[in-house]
Scaffold this active site. Structure first.
Site, PDB file in Angstrom:
ATOM      1  N   LYS A 271      -3.392  -6.466 -36.582  1.00  0.00           N
ATOM      2  CA  LYS A 271      -3.699  -7.059 -35.283  1.00  0.00           C
ATOM      3  C   LYS A 271      -3.651  -8.577 -35.391  1.00  0.00           C
ATOM      4  O   LYS A 271      -4.127  -9.157 -36.380  1.00  0.00           O
ATOM      5  CB  LYS A 271      -5.078  -6.597 -34.811  1.00  0.00           C
ATOM      6  CG  LYS A 271      -5.412  -6.971 -33.368  1.00  0.00           C
ATOM      7  CD  LYS A 271      -6.798  -6.450 -32.962  1.00  0.00           C
ATOM      8  CE  LYS A 271      -7.136  -6.759 -31.521  1.00  0.00           C
ATOM      9  NZ  LYS A 271      -8.498  -6.334 -31.146  1.00  0.00           N
TER      10      LYS A 271
ATOM     11  N   SER B  68      -8.726  -4.255 -26.526  1.00  0.00           N
ATOM     12  CA  SER B  68      -7.738  -5.294 -26.740  1.00  0.00           C
ATOM     13  C   SER B  68      -6.677  -4.921 -27.772  1.00  0.00           C
ATOM     14  O   SER B  68      -5.594  -5.492 -27.792  1.00  0.00           O
ATOM     15  CB  SER B  68      -8.422  -6.574 -27.204  1.00  0.00           C
ATOM     16  OG  SER B  68      -9.013  -6.386 -28.490  1.00  0.00           O
TER      17      SER B  68
ATOM     18  N   SER C 161     -12.460  -2.137 -28.662  1.00  0.00           N
ATOM     19  CA  SER C 161     -11.051  -2.531 -28.787  1.00  0.00           C
ATOM     20  C   SER C 161     -10.263  -1.738 -29.820  1.00  0.00           C
ATOM     21  O   SER C 161      -9.038  -1.848 -29.880  1.00  0.00           O
ATOM     22  CB  SER C 161     -10.943  -4.019 -29.112  1.00  0.00           C
ATOM     23  OG  SER C 161     -11.275  -4.773 -27.974  1.00  0.00           O
TER      24      SER C 161
END
Lengths: 504, 499
Positions: free
Chosen positions: A82, A157, A181
């Site tokens: 990420k 997210s 997330s």
């Protein structure tokens, strides 16, 4: 039907077996995933950056293996990272224009641990800007598309990491979970994701959203794969004062034990009344109750638990998070790194800071900075930030009481399946409510796992089952999660991710 | 306004915030070298930094445990209670010298609170300064304003930032309001800062050099009309960087505020800057109690919870408090007030104490340290203590007591020791500076001198003994000073009458 020899269809654990037996090389495995990325990522947009060094790194692992070096279990397995995690060899933007092109001078600790264990970083995955969002639509670099339906959101997210895994662009990914997330994207993409106990994985090098809530964790297609990755990235880090200095059991061993379990007899599964809401999508509730039945059939005892303060969780979260974020994001001021915008005709440093932040931050980031600044202001602190902290304490007590009655607590991972891109973009409150199931675990610092529990009958989209355990009880998640995963797959006759559209 | 007049009309209330830079090896929250450490040099700009000091995304602070210990020791030396649990907090404000745009400090839970420091004024008056708190925080970087005439931000074209100082561990010591100082207020300021300096030096936790910014004082001053019982509006004069300046700044502010108040004006609550050259303060930015730093507990750090054992261990290790030590030494040494003050001002307590322990009388030790050694130190621009050890000073004095050296030879030996030629005994040996103790060569030199000055000989024989001086001088010269003048005199008189 996918090619059975396609290395991208293997789980990380299966791939690791083939790598260690020499049946497959890391270069081949890495190349297969790079090919897959090249083939589908223009549709999915899971990646913001693809590593130029992946093949060279894979080659080095192959050479070390050939030289007889003893390597970690996942050595040679590709992994997506990420974009919130600092990488010394790849730009790290946290999905924001304000960090466009910034290459950190250091690796985040979880990334350093990946490298030390011989995993091959494939690239950086898309995310809502500074991890603020539940759909990845708030990325400054455009949204990620759900591999199950490209018109739908992949969650957020960490939509990039979840989509990368469910689109078979990577067997593993790292995510970060501040209010869901990792778990909510896992839910809507039919993948597995774990938010470890707060302090279980170092936050060093993870660009902070809300320091007291953020936790880095694994994303994968199987429970065992998440456990294997968690074993690699977890543990004490002297660079993170909030990381826990303790010996963790092997999560992979826990997952393997769970997968082999003959019964769940004696396991008390707590269903949180407040998170089994009639307001949830019908198909989500249906699959959730079917999964509960499966657990019961297999010997578990289902108990209903009450968590009266959960109804305030979202409100408390949206005070604590913006408050911490407003301070954490103050450093993005153009002075030392990142974007610099000078107003026309020049200006003072204050003018430059303001112009940079105006141009560099997206609306959602600005919204939360303003909210947080307000919540911390003199005269409002007690009413907002102070009250929110009290709610947090009450939620921790709710969990403590619930864990008196149950060994694990469960709920749907998200109240709905993936919604359409753009559907909730103009309605922040609706977007925020999507995290109602995941937020409490962050507020309490306890671990939570999301795993697929089937497709909703009404839309054919993945639904997710959430398991929560007491702090430091991460191993229990893997054990119970692996059992449920096996039972569901036995029932379906296949894994859930294998049913995703091929995108080819 | 005239100072006496100001005091006649108004009653001053004081308050001080003293920042102490700790001399730990590394910074407060990172493992970068600390430019305020003992012996550290302030490196080239932005060379003593890590990602943490630059506030790079993803970096996290980690508390320096040594700094915690130093802070506890300081708290204990200030007579404070040590909090069993204290927390760091973020003080949020945007400024380019503040890498994260927040400072990690302590807010409502300082590590040490409620203590006091006794200070003694020159008049002998003792005042107890109440301490409200001592809390830990990190220093900011340093801005250099380029392009303006004054080096100040006004008129500058651009500014450079050096983050070497960012993250240097600080303890901020905050006093309660100090009332009753009256006309002594300026001296109270100076004596208080001096007391803090003595304390941190005795603890060895800071280099405590004000000229280097190791110790910085902000002085809060307000006036209330006599008998009104009402507190006036205060000003905060920032970064007064010498003890003399503290005294001058307090005095100046009292006069300035008194003049405004007497004309019916009001004092603006503001930060003021002290100008060393002109001796005035000027207005900085307005400051109000509503300055909103949006403090909240620092989520990246755990509460500081020192064990009782650690606190007691540090308490047991505290050195003698400087004020008590001063009293003890004054009684033991028997110096006059003036002599004692000279020694104090020169910061030579330890040197003299150690020299006395090594065998000299206090007077001998004082004479050397404040005399010849201080003179050489002054010439070299060095600290007296760095020139020679107390043991060597004692050895020098012993050589004089034993008649091996006279005063002038001893000075030469001292020069040799300072020049690095070894111990006093080594220098005596290598430079051949011993007094001639054998009478033989002396008598020969005396006879020669007497023969050369028959008139002097006659005078001595006439009973004009003081005439012997000329002969003694000639003999000392012939002996190149390596003779005991008293013995020479004895022998001159003896030889003159022997004929």
């Amino acid at each position: 039907m996918a090619d059975l020899n396609d290395l991208t269809r293997l789980s990380a654990s299966e791939l690791a077996t083939k790598l260690s037996s020499g049946e497959v090389s890391s270069v081949e495995a890495t190349q297969a995933h790079l090919d897959r990325i090249a083939a589908v990522d223009d549709k999915v947009h899971a990646f913001l950056h693809v590593s130029a060094d992946a093949l060279a790194n894979a080659k080095r692992i192959d050479e070390r293996r050939a030289a007889g070096e003893s390597l970690g279990e996942l050595a040679g397995v590709p992994v997506a990272v990420k974009d919130v995690l600092c990488t010394i060899d790849m730009p790290t933007t946290a999905g924001s224009k304000i960090l466009e092109g910034w290459v950190p001078p250091y690796d985040a600790t979880p990334v350093a641990k990946l490298r030390a264990a011989g995993l091959i970083p494939l690239g950086k995955t898309n995310m809502d800007e500074f991890a603020m969002g539940s759909s990845t639509e708030h990325s400054a670099y455009g949204p990620t598309h759900n591999p199950w339906d490209l018109d739908r959101i992949p969650g957020g997210s960490g939509g990039g990491s979840a989509a990368a895994v469910s689109a078979f662009e990577a067997p593993l990914a790292l995510g970060s979970d501040t209010g869901g997330s990792i778990r909510q994207p896992a839910s809507v993409t039919g993948s597995v994701g774990v938010k470890p106990t707060y302090g279980g994985v170092s936050r060093y090098g993870a660009i902070a959203l809300a320091s007291s809530l953020d936790q880095v964790g694994p994303v994968s297609r199987t429970v065992l794969d998440s456990a294997l990755l968690h074993d690699v990235i977890g543990g004490w880090d002297p660079r993170d004062s909030t990381s826990l200095n303790e010996q963790w059991p092997s999560f992979a061993a826990a997952a393997r034990a769970g997968a082999a379990a003959e019964s769940l007899k004696g396991l008390r599964v707590g269903v949180i009344k407040q998170l089994d809401s009639p307001g949830f999508q019908a198909g989500v509730s249906q699959r959730f109750h079917e999964a509960l039945q499966l657990l019961t059939d297999f010997g578990a005892e289902i108990v209903e638990v009450d968590a009266p303060h959960f109804e305030y969780a979202v409100e408390a979260y949206y005070l604590i998070l913006p408050a911490e974020a407003s301070s954490n994001l103050a450093k993005f001021d153009s002075v030392r790194f990142g974007l610099r915008v000078t107003p026309e005709g020049g200006g003072t440093v204050e003018d430059v800071m303001a112009a940079t932040r105006e141009a560099g931050f997206g609306d959602e980031v600005k919204r939360r900075i303003i909210l947080g600044t307000y919540a911390l202001s003199a005269g409002y602190y007690d009413a907002y930030y102070g009250s929110a902290q009290k709610v947090r304490t009450l939620i921790q007590r709710d969990f403590a009481a619930a864990f008196e009655k149950a060994d694990v607590l469960v709920s749907p991972s998200a109240p709905t399946t993936a919604f359409k891109l753009g559907e909730k973009l103009e309605d922040p409150m609706a977007m925020y409510l999507n995290d109602v199931t995941t937020i409490p675990a962050n507020l309490a610092g306890i671990p939570g796992m999301g795993l697929p529990m089937g497709l909703a009958p009404e839309d054919g989209l993945p639904t997710g089952f959430q398991i929560m355990a007491p702090a430091r009880g991460d191993a229990r998640l893997y054990e119970v999660g692996a059992t449920l995963e096996r039972l569901l797959e036995q029932q379906w006759g296949h894994t859930l991710p294998s049913q995703a559209p091929s995108l080819g | 306004m005239d100072y006496d007049k100001a005091l006649e009309l108004f009653e001053p209330t004081l308050g001080f915030e003293v920042h102490v830079e700790l001399n730990t090896q590394t910074k407060m929250f990172s493992d970068a070298p600390n430019p305020a450490a003992s012996g550290a040099e302030h490196g080239e700009p932005n060379t003593m930094i890590t990602p943490v000091d630059l506030g790079l995304p993803g970096s996290l602070p980690v508390v320096n445990e040594e700094a915690i210990k130093y802070s506890i020791s300081l708290g204990l030396a200030l007579g404070c209670q040590i909090a069993p649990s204290s927390r760091f907090a973020r003080k949020n404000y945007f400024y380019p010298d503040l890498a994260k745009n927040y400072q990690i400090s302590q807010f409502d839970e300082p590590i040490a609170f409620e203590g006091s420091v006794d200070i003694e004024l020159e008049s002998g008056r003792t005042i107890t300064i109440p301490i409200e708190r001592a809390h830990m925080e990190e220093d900011a970087g340093k801005l250099t304003h380029v392009g303006g005439a004054t080096g100040r931000i006004q008129g500058a074209e651009y500014s450079l930032v050096d983050y070497n100082r960012a993250g240097v561990p600080l303890v901020e010591i905050v006093t309660h309001m100090i009332t009753g100082a009256e006309a002594d207020a300026p001296e109270v300021g100076k004596a208080y800062v001096s007391a803090i300096r003595d304390i941190v030096r005795s603890l060895g936790i800071s280099e405590a050099r004000m000229e280097r910014g190791n110790l910085r004082c902000d002085a809060n001053i307000s006036l209330s009309p006599r008998g009104s019982g009402k507190l006036g509006t205060r000003t905060e004069t920032k970064n007064v960087n010498s003890m003399r300046s503290v005294e001058r700044a307090v005095r100046y502010e009292i006069q300035r505020q008194a003049a405004i108040l007497q004309k019916g004006g009001t004092i603006t609550q503001e930060t003021r800057h002290w100008h060393e050259d002109t001796g005035v303060t000027s207005a900085g930015r307005p400051k109000s109690d509503a300055d909103d730093y949006r403090y909240f507990p620092e989520p990246d750090l755990l509460p500081v919870e020192p064990s009782l054992e650690l606190i007691e261990e540090l308490r047991a290790a505290l050195p003698e408090p400087p004020a008590e030590r001063r009293k003890r030494l004054k009684a033991a040494w028997g110096f006059t007030d003036l002599e004692f003050r000279d020694v104090n001002n020169a910061g030579l307590f330890s040197e003299i104490e150690a020299t006395v322990e090594a065998g000299t009388t206090p007077a001998q030790a004082r004479k050397w340290w404040t005399g010849e050694i201080a003179r050489l130190a002054n010439l070299q621009g060095a600290d007296a203590s760095s020139l020679i050890s107390p043991a060597d000073v004692a050895a020098l004095v012993a050589l004089m007591n034993d008649g091996v050296l006279n005063d002038s030879l001893a000075r030469q030996v001292l020069e040799g020791v300072v020049a690095g030629e070894g111990s006093p005994a080594d220098v005596v040996e290598s430079r051949g500076l011993k007094l001639v103790s054998d009478d033989g060569p002396l008598i020969a030199a005396i006879d020669e001198a007497l023969a050369a000055q028959p008139d002097v000989l006659a005078k001595i024989r006439d009973g004009k003994v003081q005439a012997a001086g000329a002969v003694i001088g000639a003999v000392m010269k012939a002996m190149k000073g390596q003779a005991d003048a008293a013995r020479v005199r004895e022998l001159v008189l003896e030889r003159a009458s022997a004929e």
